[in-house]
Design an enzyme around this catalytic site. Structure first.
Site, PDB file in Angstrom:
ATOM      1  N   LEU A 219       0.867  -1.177   0.000  1.00 50.91           N
ATOM      2  CA  LEU A 219       0.000   0.000   0.000  1.00 50.91           C
ATOM      3  C   LEU A 219       0.909   1.233   0.000  1.00 50.91           C
ATOM      4  O   LEU A 219       1.990   1.200   0.594  1.00 50.91           O
ATOM      5  CB  LEU A 219      -0.897   0.032   1.240  1.00 50.91           C
ATOM      6  CG  LEU A 219      -1.928  -1.090   1.396  1.00 50.91           C
ATOM      7  CD1 LEU A 219      -2.651  -0.934   2.738  1.00 50.91           C
ATOM      8  CD2 LEU A 219      -2.930  -1.084   0.253  1.00 50.91           C
ATOM      9  N   ASP A 220       0.475   2.308  -0.668  1.00 52.98           N
ATOM     10  CA  ASP A 220       1.222   3.568  -0.598  1.00 52.98           C
ATOM     11  C   ASP A 220       1.463   3.933   0.855  1.00 52.98           C
ATOM     12  O   ASP A 220       0.643   3.621   1.738  1.00 52.98           O
ATOM     13  CB  ASP A 220       0.436   4.713  -1.247  1.00 52.98           C
ATOM     14  CG  ASP A 220       0.314   4.552  -2.753  1.00 52.98           C
ATOM     15  OD1 ASP A 220       1.044   3.720  -3.309  1.00 52.98           O
ATOM     16  OD2 ASP A 220      -0.512   5.268  -3.343  1.00 52.98           O
ATOM     17  N   MET A 221       2.551   4.634   1.104  1.00 52.73           N
ATOM     18  CA  MET A 221       2.876   5.060   2.461  1.00 52.73           C
ATOM     19  C   MET A 221       1.700   5.812   3.105  1.00 52.73           C
ATOM     20  O   MET A 221       1.381   5.613   4.278  1.00 52.73           O
ATOM     21  CB  MET A 221       4.113   5.963   2.426  1.00 52.73           C
ATOM     22  CG  MET A 221       4.610   6.427   3.772  1.00 52.73           C
ATOM     23  SD  MET A 221       6.108   7.418   3.579  1.00 52.73           S
ATOM     24  CE  MET A 221       6.543   7.734   5.291  1.00 52.73           C
TER      25      MET A 221
END
Length: 513
Positions: free
Chosen positions: A356-358
């Site tokens: 997942l994106d940060m």
């Protein structure tokens, strides 16, 4: 306040409206003068109305558009070479020779095909003659001679066509050699001109040290500066401030006008400087200033407890908080992957199955065994895992239910930002459904059918997608609209690779309208 003043000033120039409406980046730099006054500088990136020098805005670091400057003279010489190449390629004799060669080739193919057919037909008849009667030696000799004659006739035709082609090709080669020589000289001159230009851009830092663009970029992955380096707003303003004894306090770049087709820019919003052109330059130019720390380097989750949503002998599912990395980054900041390795030291394989994106929160799937990890990754690759995300959008799409299909890829000059590209982009499909609308914003459910980087963020923000960025999106929208990126991986459904039972995991959404 400074940006608002710039927008008001730009609005008074009606002759710029058409150009700016198509999209232009501006910048402001708040400064303190030597006598303690606070004010601001303004700049635009590139050119405006065919010039890079305008009242109100700081001048360029180097005016490459000066009529008597070496760059304009060099450009003129290269343009003359372009004209000569074009003239040679369009001249009647060259065009006529290419047409003649094409006719010879096409006509030759037809003639040789017919000759081959005649040879086949002759062979067929000779075979029939041989089958129908016992031939004398003279009759057999005559048939052999006929075959040899047909083959020799084919060879003569083939050689005749080759000779015709050779004569035309020799004449064409005179033109092609001259065109190639001009193109090669143009390439050499163009590279030399660009190098000379980059050396003219001598950028200062706050300590007074000068470095030209060649020196600044020599240790970067691209080695040579990209076209347009040094012409963006922030480097221009910092250079002017240093030369004139002003102390920089705060700076930012904002977009005016329509978003480009390939990128995502919202009118009036601030954006980080591009990494490809400006990051190496600003890294040098900010030396000697008291620069605010990069919040992305803060290890905010060191030692924080990970919430487990599901666990069995083979897999574990965590609820990743917004701002935490899925896997280790460059600066050894704590990540879900590192934490899981600490929690399960006996586990084999890389553990984390997907990312997942940060800035995105929610369900993150991991495997304790390398074989289970491979099986789960295969489910993702074959799209046998159903994913749902929940988001808040700064805007309300025209249709309540629908899908977005826009191909996306990495913007090489502005990592990690993604861009729309119909030629190089990978297919990306997202289905969506609006769940709730309040005050010009909405909560939406996303079901991505592909897993491209920043897919939901790009499909939401792009004007050819939903045209409504995800709230708090600092890359594609307005970060100040929320304290975080309002995107959450809220549901994951898959068939367990070992037990073969359906696993349906949900995570409560940590934000609301």
């Amino acid at each position: 306040m400074a940006a608002d003043e710039v927008k008001s000033y730009v609005a008074t120039h009606s002759d710029w409206h058409d150009e700016i409406s198509k999209g232009k980046m501006f910048g402001v730099l708040v400064v303190k003068t030597s006598d303690g006054r606070i004010g601001f500088l303004a700049a635009f990136s590139g050119n405006l109305a065919g010039s890079n020098v305008h009242d109100y805005f700081v001048p360029p670091v180097y005016d490459l558009l000066r009529p008597d400057g070496f760059f304009r003279i060099g450009e003129s010489e290269i343009s003359e070479m372009n004209r000569k190449v074009s003239e040679l390629q369009r001249c009647d004799e060259y065009v006529g020779l290419k047409k003649k060669l094409e006719e010879i080739v096409n006509d030759g193919v037809m003639k040789l095909a017919k000759a081959k057919e005649r040879i086949k037909e002759g062979k067929r008849k000779r075979d029939e003659i041989r089958k129908s009667a016992v031939l004398t030696a003279d009759e057999e000799f005559a048939l052999v001679r006929e075959s040899q004659f047909k083959k020799a006739e084919y060879k003569r035709l083939e050689n005749s066509i080759k000779e015709e082609k050779r004569l035309i090709q020799e004449k064409l080669k005179v033109f092609d050699d001259e065109i190639s020589a001009l193109k090669n000289e143009r390439k050499i001159r163009s590279a030399d001109l660009q190098k000379r230009l980059f050396m003219k851009f001598e950028m200062l830092d706050a300590l007074g040290e000068r470095k030209n663009l060649i020196e600044i970029f020599k240790d970067t992955p691209q080695v040579m500066p990209p076209a347009g380096a040094g012409e963006c707003a922030l480097p221009k303003m910092l250079q002017y401030a240093y030369i004139n004894g002003m102390h920089p306090l705060a700076m930012g770049e904002f977009w005016c006008g329509m978003s480009p087709k390939d990128e995502i820019r919202q009118d009036g919003k601030f954006y980080p400087s591009c990494k490809g052109k400006c990051e190496p330059i600003l890294k040098h130019m900010l030396v000697g200033l008291d620069v605010a720390p990069n919040p992305l380097l803060d290890d905010n989750f060191k030692g924080a407890k990970l919430d487990i949503l599901y666990e069995d002998e083979w897999i574990v599912v965590v609820d990743k908080p917004s701002g935490m990395l899925s896997v280790p980054g460059k600066n050894d900041i704590d990540s879900v992957s590192q934490r899981l390795h600490e929690m399960y030291p006996e586990a084999t394989g890389p553990l984390v199955v997907h990312r997942l994106d940060m800035a995105t929160s929610g369900i993150l799937l991991a495997a304790k065994d390398k074989d289970v990890h491979a099986a789960l990754q295969a489910l993702f690759e074959t799209r046998c895992i159903s994913k749902e995300y929940t988001a808040i959008l700064d805007g309300v799409p025209a249709c309540g239910v629908g899908e977005v299909s826009l191909p996306i890829c990495l913007n090489p000059l502005d990592r990690p930002r993604q861009m729309l590209d119909y030629e190089l982009g990978k297919p990306a499909l997202t289905k969506y459904e609006i769940l709730k609308v309040i005050g010009g914003r909405c909560m939406v459910k996303f079901v991505p059918y592909t897993g491209r980087t920043h897919q939901l963020r790009v499909h939401s923000a792009h004007r050819l997608g939903l045209g409504s960025p995800i709230s708090g999106d600092e890359l594609y929208g307005n970060p100040s609209s929320s304290s975080r990126l309002c995107l959450h991986a809220s549901r994951l459904v898959f068939t367990h690779p070992v037990t073969k039972k359906v696993v349906d995991i949900k995570s409560p959404v940590p934000f609301n309208l």
